[in-house]
Motif scaffolding. Structure first.
Motif, PDB file in Angstrom:
ATOM      1  N   MET A   8      -7.802   0.728  -1.592  1.00  0.00           N
ATOM      2  CA  MET A   8      -7.081   0.086  -2.617  1.00  0.00           C
ATOM      3  C   MET A   8      -5.756   1.128  -3.007  1.00  0.00           C
ATOM      4  SD  MET A   8      -9.946  -1.124  -5.522  1.00  0.00           S
ATOM      5  CE  MET A   8      -8.562  -2.479  -5.968  1.00  0.00           C
ATOM      6  N   THR A   9      -4.657   0.539  -3.419  1.00  0.00           N
ATOM      7  CA  THR A   9      -3.522   1.125  -3.781  1.00  0.00           C
ATOM      8  C   THR A   9      -3.428   0.557  -5.533  1.00  0.00           C
ATOM      9  OG1 THR A   9      -2.206   1.340  -1.886  1.00  0.00           O
ATOM     10  CG2 THR A   9      -1.019   1.592  -4.028  1.00  0.00           C
ATOM     11  N   LEU A  10      -3.628   1.845  -6.456  1.00  0.00           N
ATOM     12  CA  LEU A  10      -3.885   1.436  -7.751  1.00  0.00           C
ATOM     13  C   LEU A  10      -2.390   1.889  -8.331  1.00  0.00           C
ATOM     14  CD1 LEU A  10      -7.601   2.044  -8.519  1.00  0.00           C
ATOM     15  CD2 LEU A  10      -6.559  -0.254  -8.021  1.00  0.00           C
ATOM     16  N   VAL A  11      -1.942   1.384  -9.407  1.00  0.00           N
ATOM     17  CA  VAL A  11      -0.829   1.814  -9.991  1.00  0.00           C
ATOM     18  C   VAL A  11      -1.187   1.746 -11.676  1.00  0.00           C
ATOM     19  CG1 VAL A  11       1.438   1.415 -10.635  1.00  0.00           C
ATOM     20  CG2 VAL A  11       0.617   0.645  -8.298  1.00  0.00           C
ATOM     21  N   VAL A  12      -0.995   3.058 -12.294  1.00  0.00           N
ATOM     22  CA  VAL A  12      -1.267   3.100 -13.637  1.00  0.00           C
ATOM     23  C   VAL A  12       0.264   3.077 -14.148  1.00  0.00           C
ATOM     24  CG1 VAL A  12      -1.900   4.572 -15.517  1.00  0.00           C
ATOM     25  CG2 VAL A  12      -3.207   4.798 -13.257  1.00  0.00           C
ATOM     26  N   GLY A  13       0.233   2.189 -15.157  1.00  0.00           N
ATOM     27  CA  GLY A  13       1.719   1.910 -15.911  1.00  0.00           C
ATOM     28  C   GLY A  13       1.742   1.065 -16.916  1.00  0.00           C
ATOM     29  N   GLN A  14       2.842   0.422 -17.250  1.00  0.00           N
ATOM     30  CA  GLN A  14       3.234  -0.600 -18.375  1.00  0.00           C
ATOM     31  C   GLN A  14       4.131  -1.654 -17.823  1.00  0.00           C
ATOM     32  OE1 GLN A  14       4.312   2.741 -19.137  1.00  0.00           O
ATOM     33  NE2 GLN A  14       2.290   3.519 -19.925  1.00  0.00           N
ATOM     34  N   ASP A  15       3.644  -2.777 -18.099  1.00  0.00           N
ATOM     35  CA  ASP A  15       4.479  -4.066 -17.586  1.00  0.00           C
ATOM     36  C   ASP A  15       5.199  -4.711 -18.732  1.00  0.00           C
ATOM     37  OD1 ASP A  15       5.870  -6.268 -16.377  1.00  0.00           O
ATOM     38  OD2 ASP A  15       3.972  -6.795 -15.652  1.00  0.00           O
ATOM     39  N   SER A  38       0.732  -1.269   0.181  1.00  0.00           N
ATOM     40  CA  SER A  38      -0.214  -0.080   0.050  1.00  0.00           C
ATOM     41  C   SER A  38       0.818   1.227   0.094  1.00  0.00           C
ATOM     42  CB  SER A  38      -0.968  -0.056   1.258  1.00  0.00           C
ATOM     43  OG  SER A  38      -1.969  -1.140   1.213  1.00  0.00           O
ATOM     44  N   LEU A  39       0.351   2.134  -0.559  1.00  0.00           N
ATOM     45  CA  LEU A  39       0.741   3.645  -0.357  1.00  0.00           C
ATOM     46  C   LEU A  39       0.724   3.982   1.239  1.00  0.00           C
ATOM     47  CD1 LEU A  39      -0.675   5.290  -3.691  1.00  0.00           C
ATOM     48  CD2 LEU A  39       1.775   5.383  -2.819  1.00  0.00           C
ATOM     49  N   PRO A  40       1.439   4.908   1.718  1.00  0.00           N
ATOM     50  CA  PRO A  40       1.412   5.585   2.864  1.00  0.00           C
ATOM     51  C   PRO A  40      -0.144   5.813   3.563  1.00  0.00           C
ATOM     52  CG  PRO A  40       3.296   6.516   2.234  1.00  0.00           C
ATOM     53  CD  PRO A  40       2.545   5.468   1.021  1.00  0.00           C
ATOM     54  N   ASP A  41      -0.571   5.378   4.613  1.00  0.00           N
ATOM     55  CA  ASP A  41      -1.822   5.752   5.090  1.00  0.00           C
ATOM     56  C   ASP A  41      -2.949   5.269   4.225  1.00  0.00           C
ATOM     57  OD1 ASP A  41      -1.017   6.460   7.374  1.00  0.00           O
ATOM     58  OD2 ASP A  41      -1.292   8.759   7.037  1.00  0.00           O
ATOM     59  N   CYS A  42      -2.774   4.105   3.473  1.00  0.00           N
ATOM     60  CA  CYS A  42      -3.805   3.518   2.373  1.00  0.00           C
ATOM     61  C   CYS A  42      -4.236   2.170   2.602  1.00  0.00           C
ATOM     62  CB  CYS A  42      -3.253   3.886   1.035  1.00  0.00           C
ATOM     63  SG  CYS A  42      -4.601   3.640  -0.454  1.00  0.00           S
ATOM     64  N   GLU A  43      -3.751   1.707   3.683  1.00  0.00           N
ATOM     65  CA  GLU A  43      -4.026   0.275   4.137  1.00  0.00           C
ATOM     66  C   GLU A  43      -5.352  -0.062   4.028  1.00  0.00           C
ATOM     67  OE1 GLU A  43      -0.058   1.580   5.557  1.00  0.00           O
ATOM     68  OE2 GLU A  43      -2.003   2.419   5.829  1.00  0.00           O
ATOM     69  N   ASP A  44      -6.230   0.693   4.576  1.00  0.00           N
ATOM     70  CA  ASP A  44      -7.868   0.407   4.290  1.00  0.00           C
ATOM     71  C   ASP A  44      -8.304   0.786   2.888  1.00  0.00           C
ATOM     72  OD1 ASP A  44      -7.639  -0.071   7.025  1.00  0.00           O
ATOM     73  OD2 ASP A  44      -8.222   2.001   7.833  1.00  0.00           O
ATOM     74  N   LEU A  60       7.084   5.383  -6.161  1.00  0.00           N
ATOM     75  CA  LEU A  60       6.609   4.362  -6.820  1.00  0.00           C
ATOM     76  C   LEU A  60       7.196   2.958  -6.955  1.00  0.00           C
ATOM     77  CD1 LEU A  60       4.918   6.558  -9.756  1.00  0.00           C
ATOM     78  CD2 LEU A  60       3.925   5.762  -7.720  1.00  0.00           C
ATOM     79  N   ASN A  61       8.562   3.249  -6.810  1.00  0.00           N
ATOM     80  CA  ASN A  61       9.516   2.049  -6.919  1.00  0.00           C
ATOM     81  C   ASN A  61       9.081   0.813  -6.048  1.00  0.00           C
ATOM     82  OD1 ASN A  61      11.983   0.726  -8.004  1.00  0.00           O
ATOM     83  ND2 ASN A  61      12.353   0.866  -5.745  1.00  0.00           N
ATOM     84  N   GLY A  62       8.481   1.220  -4.940  1.00  0.00           N
ATOM     85  CA  GLY A  62       8.067   0.064  -3.909  1.00  0.00           C
ATOM     86  C   GLY A  62       7.041  -0.613  -4.312  1.00  0.00           C
ATOM     87  N   LEU A  63       6.043  -0.071  -5.124  1.00  0.00           N
ATOM     88  CA  LEU A  63       4.829  -0.551  -5.498  1.00  0.00           C
ATOM     89  C   LEU A  63       4.813  -1.654  -6.542  1.00  0.00           C
ATOM     90  CD1 LEU A  63       2.800   2.854  -5.745  1.00  0.00           C
ATOM     91  CD2 LEU A  63       3.054   1.240  -3.729  1.00  0.00           C
ATOM     92  N   GLY A  64       3.993  -2.547  -6.424  1.00  0.00           N
ATOM     93  CA  GLY A  64       4.034  -3.755  -7.511  1.00  0.00           C
ATOM     94  C   GLY A  64       2.838  -3.715  -8.242  1.00  0.00           C
ATOM     95  N   LEU A  65       3.106  -4.188  -9.465  1.00  0.00           N
ATOM     96  CA  LEU A  65       2.020  -4.335 -10.520  1.00  0.00           C
ATOM     97  C   LEU A  65       1.286  -5.926 -10.317  1.00  0.00           C
ATOM     98  CD1 LEU A  65       3.986  -2.879 -13.804  1.00  0.00           C
ATOM     99  CD2 LEU A  65       2.533  -1.759 -11.693  1.00  0.00           C
TER     100      LEU A  65
END
Length: 431
Positions: free
Chosen positions: A139-146, A131-137, A190-195
């Motif tokens: 959804m943490t969404l990521v827009v990008g390309q894999d 999760s992003l900080p203070d977003c545990e409750d 953003l580096n710590g977030l997963g797709l």
């Protein structure tokens, strides 16, 4: 680093040249435009496609679209123009005999005349298990390309309350380069977030608002028309940085808020220009978090109890709130120990907010930030006609702002001189 930038700059220039190519190929790129994936030695670059793509014979170009491709194709005799689509996220177009050739499944070799992305999305949407900080409750969404083994590009992280259909905040790293390097790691939060989970974006989950809705509502309500006059507010993306906003195309319904027009087109845009100037390749890189706080309250009018929170009624029976503040948490990824390493930029989103009240909100510090002070933003930030914006230390405002990571949930309720009594929130009633 300078050598890599020189290569990127050279590739950017080459990709935008519009000279005639003798014995080459030309293809029209329509919106939403695909992205171009270029391999240069060990580096893999992602860049925007020009409106007219030119290549010499025997050159190939690989393109990326989150939802697949649409295009117009012909056979070798240039007959039978027809539309063809593909669900593949990447496609290679090869220039041969003065025509771009593409091989489709179960189809003969086709000549591509034009191409665009299917749907409206340029990038994919994922859910991150981290999760992003203070977003545990939420959804943490990521827009990008894999891109699998070669890496990924993460354009923005979004903290979103899917149950309440409420945007909490958006996170991105200011990046002015037109060519972005695909890597296993990238600078910033953003580096710590997963797709981790591919998300099928469904517009029906989000509140779609017609561009004319707000103007029509304000025109219909006599009190609001008297108070606000012409086009005062507009509903558009919270992310106004064009370099990032273009990568978030298609997700506007999830990211849009009600803006005070003079603020959005004035000093908010001016500070983004200053940020870009400070983020040039030889300059700093910044993590940005964006959010909104509070709700605009209307001032009292003589003989009329109009001291209520401003909200806009929609045709579907729901209401659209108008935030009192737009905030941006700015953090330099290479801190120097100066005040400009971390600050909060606050745009007052109410036409009723008085400039003399800014000192009550926080001790302003824009003049302590060199890249702001010496910019157009620094010259105009005190002029209400361009929207009132101030700079604050994190500790002075974190507890005052809704959804600010590390702050409290209290928030600033409203920004006008009139705070509505309990139980009187909602649309403004007629006098």
């Amino acid at each position: 680093m300078l050598a890599v930038y020189t290569v990127l700059l050279g590739l950017s220039v080459l990709s935008t040249l519009t000279q005639n190519v003798n014995g080459g190929c030309s293809m029209t790129i329509n919106d939403p435009a695909p992205l171009i994936l270029t391999s240069f030695g060990s580096k893999h670059l992602l860049s925007a496609a020009p409106s007219q793509l030119l290549r010499e014979n025997y050159e190939s170009v690989q393109m990326y679209c989150a939802g697949g491709f649409d295009g117009i194709y012909t056979d070798r005799n240039y007959y039978n123009h027809r539309q063809f689509n593909s669900e593949n996220t990447t496609r290679t177009f090869s220039c041969g005999s003065d025509s771009f050739v593409v091989n489709m499944e179960n189809e003969p070799e086709l000549l591509a005349q034009s191409v665009s992305c299917r749907g409206t999305m340029v990038s994919q949407l994922f859910e991150s298990r981290k999760s992003l900080p203070d977003c545990e409750d939420h959804m943490t969404l990521v827009v990008g390309q894999d891109f699998g083994a070669i890496g990924s590009i993460k354009s923005a992280g979004i903290c979103y309350d899917i149950v309440g259909s409420e945007l909490k905040y958006v996170s991105y790293t200011a990046c002015p380069l037109k060519n972005r390097i695909i890597e296993k790691m990238q600078p910033g939060e953003l580096n710590g977030l997963g797709l981790d989970i591919n998300v099928a974006y469904t517009k029906s989950l989000f509140k779609a608002v017609s561009p004319t809705t707000i103007g029509a509502y304000l025109e219909h309500d006599k009190q609001l028309k008297q108070l606000l006059g012409g086009v005062t507010f507009e509903h558009t993306s919270l992310v106004q940085d064009e370099a990032i906003r273009s990568q978030l195309a298609g997700y506007e319904d999830m990211l849009s808020v009600v803006w005070l027009r003079t603020l959005r087109t004035g000093n908010w845009r001016n500070w983004l220009y200053a940020l870009h100037a400070a983020s040039q390749p030889a300059g700093s890189k910044f993590d940005i978090r964006l959010g909104v706080s509070g709700q605009v309250a209307l001032p009292q009018m003589g003989g009329c109890n109009a001291s209520r929170i401003l909200s806009i009624d929609l045709d579907n029976g729901s209401t659209l709130s108008v935030p009192a503040h737009i905030w941006a948490h700015v953090r330099d990824l290479h801190p120097t120990g100066n005040p400009q390493d971390e600050l909060v930029v606050i745009g007052h989103n109410s036409p009723f907010f008085k400039g003399e009240k800014m000192s009550d909100f926080c001790p302003t510090m824009c003049d302590q930030v060199a890249w702001m002070k010496n910019s157009l933003f620094g010259s105009l930030l005190d002029y209400p006609a361009y929207g009132l914006v101030q700079c604050c230390r994190v500790q002075d405002v974190a507890h005052k702002l809704d959804n600010f990571p590390g702050g409290t949930s209290g928030g600033v309720v409203a920004s006008s001189t009139a705070i509505p009594p309990p139980g009187e929130s909602g649309s403004v009633a007629s006098a």
